[in-house]
Structures are given as C-alpha cells and as structure tokens.
Design an enzyme around this catalytic site. Structure first.
Site, PDB file in Angstrom:
ATOM      1  N   TRP A 357       0.833  -1.211   0.000  1.00  0.00           N
ATOM      2  CA  TRP A 357       0.000   0.000   0.000  1.00  0.00           C
ATOM      3  C   TRP A 357       0.865   1.257   0.000  1.00  0.00           C
ATOM      4  O   TRP A 357       0.399   2.360  -0.279  1.00  0.00           O
ATOM      5  CB  TRP A 357      -0.967   0.011   1.206  1.00  0.00           C
ATOM      6  CG  TRP A 357      -0.332   0.331   2.536  1.00  0.00           C
ATOM      7  CD1 TRP A 357       0.722  -0.312   3.100  1.00  0.00           C
ATOM      8  CD2 TRP A 357      -0.693   1.373   3.458  1.00  0.00           C
ATOM      9  NE1 TRP A 357       1.035   0.241   4.324  1.00  0.00           N
ATOM     10  CE2 TRP A 357       0.183   1.272   4.569  1.00  0.00           C
ATOM     11  CE3 TRP A 357      -1.669   2.350   3.466  1.00  0.00           C
ATOM     12  CZ2 TRP A 357       0.108   2.131   5.670  1.00  0.00           C
ATOM     13  CZ3 TRP A 357      -1.749   3.211   4.569  1.00  0.00           C
ATOM     14  CH2 TRP A 357      -0.864   3.091   5.653  1.00  0.00           C
ATOM     15  N   ASP A 358       2.162   1.080   0.263  1.00  0.00           N
ATOM     16  CA  ASP A 358       3.105   2.198   0.262  1.00  0.00           C
ATOM     17  C   ASP A 358       2.978   3.020  -1.028  1.00  0.00           C
ATOM     18  O   ASP A 358       3.128   4.244  -1.009  1.00  0.00           O
ATOM     19  CB  ASP A 358       4.554   1.687   0.333  1.00  0.00           C
ATOM     20  CG  ASP A 358       4.824   0.780   1.516  1.00  0.00           C
ATOM     21  OD1 ASP A 358       3.890   0.119   1.966  1.00  0.00           O
ATOM     22  OD2 ASP A 358       5.981   0.725   1.960  1.00  0.00           O
ATOM     23  N   GLU A 488       0.880  -1.802  13.055  1.00  0.00           N
ATOM     24  CA  GLU A 488       0.932  -3.272  13.111  1.00  0.00           C
ATOM     25  C   GLU A 488       1.306  -3.784  14.504  1.00  0.00           C
ATOM     26  O   GLU A 488       1.444  -4.991  14.696  1.00  0.00           O
ATOM     27  CB  GLU A 488       1.920  -3.791  12.061  1.00  0.00           C
ATOM     28  CG  GLU A 488       1.427  -3.554  10.649  1.00  0.00           C
ATOM     29  CD  GLU A 488       2.440  -3.949   9.566  1.00  0.00           C
ATOM     30  OE1 GLU A 488       3.620  -4.142   9.899  1.00  0.00           O
ATOM     31  OE2 GLU A 488       2.033  -4.044   8.393  1.00  0.00           O
ATOM     32  N   LYS A 600       3.327   1.848  16.067  1.00  0.00           N
ATOM     33  CA  LYS A 600       4.470   1.671  15.166  1.00  0.00           C
ATOM     34  C   LYS A 600       4.587   2.843  14.196  1.00  0.00           C
ATOM     35  O   LYS A 600       5.664   3.322  13.886  1.00  0.00           O
ATOM     36  CB  LYS A 600       4.276   0.360  14.406  1.00  0.00           C
ATOM     37  CG  LYS A 600       5.400   0.007  13.463  1.00  0.00           C
ATOM     38  CD  LYS A 600       5.070  -1.286  12.718  1.00  0.00           C
ATOM     39  CE  LYS A 600       6.170  -1.654  11.744  1.00  0.00           C
ATOM     40  NZ  LYS A 600       5.798  -2.735  10.846  1.00  0.00           N
ATOM     41  N   GLN A 601       3.464   3.280  13.658  1.00  0.00           N
ATOM     42  CA  GLN A 601       3.472   4.339  12.633  1.00  0.00           C
ATOM     43  C   GLN A 601       2.101   5.014  12.654  1.00  0.00           C
ATOM     44  O   GLN A 601       1.179   4.486  13.270  1.00  0.00           O
ATOM     45  CB  GLN A 601       3.743   3.735  11.264  1.00  0.00           C
ATOM     46  CG  GLN A 601       2.628   2.835  10.751  1.00  0.00           C
ATOM     47  CD  GLN A 601       3.098   1.904   9.649  1.00  0.00           C
ATOM     48  OE1 GLN A 601       3.599   0.817   9.913  1.00  0.00           O
ATOM     49  NE2 GLN A 601       2.916   2.315   8.406  1.00  0.00           N
TER      50      GLN A 601
HETATM   51  C1  BGC Z   1       4.854  -1.170   7.549  1.00  0.00           C
HETATM   52  C2  BGC Z   1       3.803  -1.257   6.472  1.00  0.00           C
HETATM   53  C3  BGC Z   1       4.486  -1.189   5.121  1.00  0.00           C
HETATM   54  C4  BGC Z   1       5.589  -2.220   4.998  1.00  0.00           C
HETATM   55  C5  BGC Z   1       6.394  -2.075   3.735  1.00  0.00           C
HETATM   56  C6  BGC Z   1       5.868  -2.277   7.356  1.00  0.00           C
HETATM   57  O1  BGC Z   1       6.871  -2.175   8.334  1.00  0.00           O
HETATM   58  O2  BGC Z   1       4.264  -1.313   8.821  1.00  0.00           O
HETATM   59  O3  BGC Z   1       2.892  -0.186   6.606  1.00  0.00           O
HETATM   60  O4  BGC Z   1       3.542  -1.386   4.118  1.00  0.00           O
HETATM   61  O5  BGC Z   1       6.491  -2.109   6.086  1.00  0.00           O
HETATM   62  O6  BGC Z   1       7.015  -0.829   3.696  1.00  0.00           O
END
Ligand code: BGC
Length: 766
Positions: A357-358, A488, A600-601
C-alpha cells in the site's frame, strides 16, 4: 554502520577510507537502478569478505513456496520474489597468477566511493597493497543507462607500481541465489550460455514463472589506448567469460570497458532475446564510455529539471532530499504499468520487490508532481490490471459478488503475504487504493481515469467494505471487527478508527462517483454497471453502511480512539520508556508489544492526514498531541506523516526533527539495517515532508495552495511542480514566496488562504 559515515555534500554521496564492516551497507547506499533493472554496489572484482550480492530485473519474479509453521486456510501458496539475477558486472582479476581480492590485501589506501546524483555515475578508487608489496591502483566507474534501459556500462582502470602479469577475466555468472529463499530452491534454469570473441551471453528462465532473461556483455581492454585482443573464452554450464592475459608495465593504465545488462521476455519475444542483446551491444559500442555518459548526464539533467528540491543553508538536509529523489527515480520511471515500487526498490531482497500500500499512500504524490501525469496514471493502472485477482483474493476469503480485496503484498495481483494478522486483517490497504484514485483526480484534473478504469476498482472496494462491515444490534451501528490498522503493533482489534473511517469514506466516495457519472455520462455509467453487474440496491446499502459506521471516540479526552478499548492500556508515554529497550521490536516479546499502547506508525493520524479537509485544526492538534507521544516510529513510513502534520500545526522544531529522521534514515542508518537495502517507499514520504509539510502545498478548488513555514535552519527552498501539465517553479524564503509558471496563461494560486492571480511570475512577502 557508524552514524554520519558519509560527509555532507549537496550532490554527492562519498565514502572515504576502507572499512570492511561497511561494505554491505555501502552496497545498499551506492545502489544503481534505471527503472528496468537494478544493481547493488557490489565490487566488479572478486571479494571474499562479507558482501550481499544483488542484481535485479524489474518484474521478473519467482513464486517461492510459502513457509509457515501452522497453515491457515486462505494463506497464499507462495511469496513472489524479485530474483537475484545473473551477475553481469563481474571482472575476475589475477595479479601474478593470484586472485585479486580486497579482503586479502595487506592494506587499502585512498579508498573512496562516490555517487554523483546529478549524473547517475557511481565510481570507486583505491590502491591495494598486496602481500608481495605490489601496489595496485583501481578506478572504476559505472552507470545503468536511463536512455537505454537494458544497458549498463563499466569503465575499470587498473595500474601497478611494478611490471606485472595480469589476467583480466570479465564474466557473466548465473550461479546465484536469493538470501531470502524459503526452501533453497533453484530459481533459474540456464537455457544457453556462450562466449565468443569478446562477447558472452547467458539465457536463463525462471522456474515456475517462466520469464526468460538474456544476460549479456562485451569487454574491451586497452593498455594506454592500445587495444588488447582476447586470449580465450570459457563456457561452463552457468558461467561464461572472456580473458585477457597481459604483461602490464609499471605506471601504464589498463582500461577495461564492459558493456552489459539484461533483455527480458517481459519486453521481447523469447526467441528474439539473444538477437536483441546483440543489438543493444552493437548500438552501444558505437559510442565511447564518455559519449554514453554524456547521454546519461543529459537524461539525469531532465529528471532534476522537474524533480529537484534545492535547500539553501542546510547541506545535510540538501544531500538527504536529493538522495531520496535520486533513489525514487532509479526505482520507477513510469513507462511500464506492469511495474511498481517495492519498499526496497532494487536495493535488496527484503519485501521481495513486491508492491505494498506504500505506493498509493506514500509514492503517488511524488510521481504525480514531478513527472508527466501518465506516470501516476500507470501506477493506478497497475491496480486496475490486477482487479480480477483482487476479486479472486476476496472470494478465497469468502466475499462475494465482485468484492475486491487488494493484496497486502503482491507481484502479479495475487496475495503473497502469509501472517494471518496482516494477510487477512490489514485490510485498510483497500482504502489507500481508492484514496489514490481520488487524489490523482484531484491533483491532475484528469477525469477520464475514473470512467475508463477507476470506477470498476472503486466498486470492487466498496463492495468489500459493505460486506466486511457487520451490523451490531447493541450499538445499532456498523462495526468492522478483527482488523489490523496501519499500526501493526496491534492485531485483531475491533473498530480501528482509521479502517472504519476510511471504509466509510470509500463507500460515500464511490456512491458519489456513480451518481455523478449517471448524471453526466449515462452511457458510460450503464456500460460500467453492466460490466460489474452493479445493482442500484447496492448504492443504498453502501450509503446506509457509511451513514451508520461506528467511529470510536473518547468524549472526555475529545479524541478519536485508535480502536475499541485503547484507553484500557497502561498509558505510559514513549519518553518514559527506558531508552535501552528501544526499538521495542528488537527488545520486547510480541505479546508485550501487543498489550502496550505503543504505535508503530501513523494510524489515527494517517487518517487525519489523508482526509484533512474533514477535520478542524483543533481536532488534529488534540489527536496529534495525544497519539504522537505513544508513537515509536518503528516503521520508516512514520516520521514523514508526522513531519507534515507537525508543520501544519506550527510545531516547526518537531517537524524538522521528523524530517531529518525520514530524510537521512538510510544515509545515517537510524534503523541499523541499511545493509538489507534502502527504504525506497518512505523516500517519497520525505519529499512530501518538504512539499506538503514545509511548503504546505495542497490542491484546493482546482488550484495549488501553499502555507509555507520553513525550518529555522533553512534560508530558502526551491522546487518544481508539474501541476495540470504546467511547470510551476516555487521558491520559498523565510519571508518571501515566489512562483514562476511557464506560458502566457493567467494562473491563480492560494497563499495562506488568499487567492493570487498572475501571469508568469509572482513574488509575495510572507
Ligand atoms: C509497515 C507497512 C508497510 C511495509 C512495507 C511495514 O513495516 O508497517 O505499513 O507497508 O512495512 O514498507
């Protein structure tokens, strides 16, 4: 790797001094790519020390059989990986019959690597002192051509302080594997391998996926401009080489030009690969290294002309943003709707080179604004071409009637991820794909994408959300249970606010688009409705589900709730954690992370970033002030969104700190893992931190709008934006805003909320 290893320079990345422990990190940092292929900065000559070999061909992958401890129904059978491809850069060198290997040198003097981001050239210089006292000086240069996407070029010079017998053996090598292979499968089968004269060729196909790739080379060697003939060719099953044996006089320079690269069956018929390889070589060798390099320089000049961000007064920040822009351009050039942007691009194996989804959440704004709008459209088209697979993917999980669940990780549209909490539950990814369609249309004003492709995607996504939400008779509202949000560090939660809010938005947006299309282009609407077997009752259901969507909030704190029960956690702020326990993902058990409040983000804040027009600044402030202190930013995607929001809220110091963290993440190796590859997708977020953050650029009422607030350390920034096929040159100083627009037409933009109408140029005080 030590922090601040690469000195600050506006256009270059430089490594001075030999440090064997940095070889793998620098192999990532100095990676090259041209959208079609990529190459880690591995040495041309042999190296027996720690190294991570990586050569990649865009879109050529292998389905590695899934490896999990406990199988769950619905898991994908395999994980598609971009493969390590046969090596074309290698030059085996012998000195007095001994293998030349930097790991065995007695001393390495004047070691220097340099990446010139302005021209796309990577070079390396050093003098190796060998056990027998010989001093061998090497200068090597290489680039992957932007103009000839199947071609790479190496210019390798070597000289010695004494007369020596030297063997130069340029080769191609298909004895390669992926470090991340699940079962140590062989990925490639060689179909033919030959070496003739000074050329060599290996054609191999990938097992299971059956892509054929021709790896080719041609080598020419000169002693002080005197060409030397090849002595012999060697053909083994998977390795071919040509060799030059020579008595080199002290002080003379032996120069090796190696042309090489890949031809893939993604772009040519299989039976024509060899012929095509020879054609690329015969075209390329009409030109000297310098002439090919001039082409390369000119192509990069064009890239920088529309994509550069210049920062005055802060070299550290300047180097960082150029590094990010450079890498994004190396990864994706936008001509091929079958390619996409892997989180590590062509710089490593992690994430398998697959699409996340990035792309929609972070990368599209960069490509939309710095390139021709076809580039962003191709990124959207990639998902359209995979719609059938997204529908199949949803069917596997029990959804019906054309509901589409796009994969978390994919190469060809099929889901490849196999951790249940992400594969089945991190479904918010669907919303980012719908949001990108909205974002593209808002930015480009291209209303043709929606009827041509976008609406079918939106209908699939809306159907998914309508089926995935369930009605709670207790709440008398729709709820979405058992999900993982962008954060996550929480799994299987109920009513993740971001997921629910974005699902509600998708349902409303799709309904609005259908209604508008029915009014404005009834024939188009009828065609799409027939194609998707759409029924009007669905529209009513979507609207009802959206209207009754449950969005958790806390009335006392006056913030939205990341998920049901979030406040039951032990709410200790990140600042109060023992720094020795950070990053928590390297120190804590998973169970402890899941029970903790640590984020986490961006999660709630990701939603407030996407849908900012729906929230008052005060609401954003309260939620930012509440959630950021619990955020550990352990995803590379986290600091950029926080930087943009902090800038919007006038928190300049915080915005700048987040900016440096996102921009120099790889250069300064904040996550202590740069040897695995670069964080390509977060680099687009870095670009957003400047353009959307410090310049405050948005699209409002079909025009560009700016709310600048530069960090104190910066005197000025200047960047170009392609907005609706016109190039805007924006320059922002501490007290001044300036914009130039090509052409004679009148332009209107907004600065700090005020409309400004001008022709060609405007200067305003801030
Ligand atoms: C992130 C995801 C991301 C993936 C790839 C993961 O660590 O939590 O949001 O899509 O890395 O960059």
């Amino acid at each position: 790797m030590q922090l601040e290893h690469y000195p600050h320079h506006p256009w270059k990345i430089i490594e001075e001094g030999w440090l064997a422990e940095n070889v793998e990190s620098s192999e990532s940092i100095f990676s090259l790519g041209n959208g079609a292929m990529g190459q880690r900065a591995n040495f041309e000559e042999d190296y027996s020390g720690a190294t991570f070999q990586g050569s990649y061909v865009g879109g050529v992958y292998y389905p590695d059989k899934t490896k999990v401890g406990w199988w769950k129904n619905g898991y994908p059978e395999y994980f598609a990986k971009v493969l390590n491809a046969p090596n074309w850069i290698g030059i085996h060198i012998t000195i007095e019959g001994e293998n030349f290997d930097l790991a065995k040198a007695k001393e390495i003097k004047n070691y220097c690597r340099e990446l010139d981001m302005q021209t796309g050239l990577y070079s390396r210089d050093f003098t190796a002192v060998l056990d027998n006292g010989l001093e061998i000086t090497v200068n090597s240069k290489r680039f992957l051509s932007l103009v000839r996407p199947e071609l790479g070029v190496i210019d390798y010079s070597i000289k010695a302080n004494k007369d020596i017998q030297i063997g130069i053996i340029p080769y191609l090598d298909a004895v390669i594997s992926n470090q991340d292979s699940n079962w140590d499968d062989q990925f490639w089968a060689v179909d033919q391998a030959w070496a003739k004269g000074n050329q060599a060729y290996i054609e191999a196909h990938t097992l299971k996926t059956n892509f054929s790739v021709g790896t080719f080379m041609e080598a020419t060697v000169w002693d002080n401009n005197q060409a030397i003939a090849t002595q012999k060719t060697t053909t083994e099953d998977k390795k071919v080489s040509v060799s030059f044996d020579y008595q080199l006089t002290a002080g003379n320079t032996l120069r090796i030009a190696k042309l090489g690269g890949y031809i893939s069956s993604r772009n040519h018929p299989k039976e024509a690969l060899e012929q095509q390889a020879l054609k690329v070589l015969s075209e390329a060798k009409k030109h000297s290294f310098d002439a090919l390099y001039q082409e390369q320089k000119a192509a990069w000049k064009e890239v920088w002309k529309s994509g550069d961000i210049a920062i005055e007064g802060d070299v550290k920040a300047q180097q960082a943003i150029r590094f990010n822009i450079f890498q994004l351009n190396q990864t994706y050039t936008g001509e091929d709707a079958g390619l996409n942007i892997g989180p590590k691009g062509f710089t490593g194996e992690k994430y398998g080179g697959s699409t996340y989804w990035d792309t929609e959440a972070y990368c599209i704004p960069f490509y939309m604004a710095t390139k021709n709008q076809k580039v962003a459209r191709n990124l959207l088209t990639y998902r359209y071409l995979q719609l059938d697979r997204a529908i199949e993917n949803a069917e596997k999980l029990g959804f019906k009637k054309g509901a589409a669940l796009y994969p978390m990780v994919t190469m060809n549209g099929e889901e490849c991820h196999n951790e249940w909490e992400i594969t089945f539950e991190e479904i918010h990814r669907n919303s980012a794909i719908a949001f990108a369609i909205f974002n593209y249309t808002r930015y480009t004003g291209d209303h043709s994408y929606i009827p041509e492709m976008g609406l079918e995607v939106l209908i699939g996504i809306a159907r998914f959300w309508a089926q995935r939400a369930s009605y709670s008779s207790v709440k008398q509202q729709y709820v979405i249970l058992g999900v993982t949000g962008p954060n996550e560090y929480e799994n299987n939660v109920n009513n993740n606010w971001y997921t629910n809010y974005s699902a509600q938005w998708c349902l409303n947006y799709t309904a609005k688009i259908i209604e508008e299309l029915c009014d404005n282009s009834p024939e188009e609407a009828a065609r799409i409705e027939a194609k998707t077997a759409f029924e009007t009752t669905e529209l009513e259901q979507w609207k009802k589900t959206a209207a009754l969507m449950y969005l958790p909030e806390d009335k006392n704190l006056n913030v939205v709730l990341q998920q049901d029960g979030f406040l039951d956690k032990e709410m200790i702020k990140v600042a109060d954690l023992d720094p020795k326990e950070r990053p928590i993902n390297q120190h804590w058990s998973w169970d402890r992370i899941l029970r903790s409040p640590y984020i986490k983000q961006a999660d709630v804040l990701q939603g407030m970033y996407f849908f900012e027009d729906q929230f008052e600044e005060d609401t954003l402030r309260r939620n930012f002030d509440f959630y950021e202190p619990f955020t550990v930013h352990e995803s590379s995607l986290s600091p950029c969104v926080h930087s943009i929001l902090a800038a919007k809220l006038g928190k300049q110091d915080q915005a700048y700190a987040f900016y440096l963290r996102t921009a120099r993440l790889d250069l300064d190796d904040y996550n202590a893992e740069v040897e695995e590859g670069l964080h390509i997708t977060s680099m687009a977020g870095t670009w957003m931190s400047i353009v959307e953050g410090f310049a405050g650029m948005r699209v409002k009422e079909n025009m560009l709008s700016f709310r600048p607030a530069l960090p104190k350390a910066w005197e000025k920034i200047a960047f170009k934006i392609n907005f609706r096929n016109r190039i805007y040159t924006i320059s922002i100083g501490q007290g001044e805003f300036q914009c130039q627009v090509e052409g004679e037409e009148e332009t209107t933009l907004q600065l700090n909320g005020n409309k400004q109408v001008f022709k060609q140029e405007i200067r305003l005080d801030l």
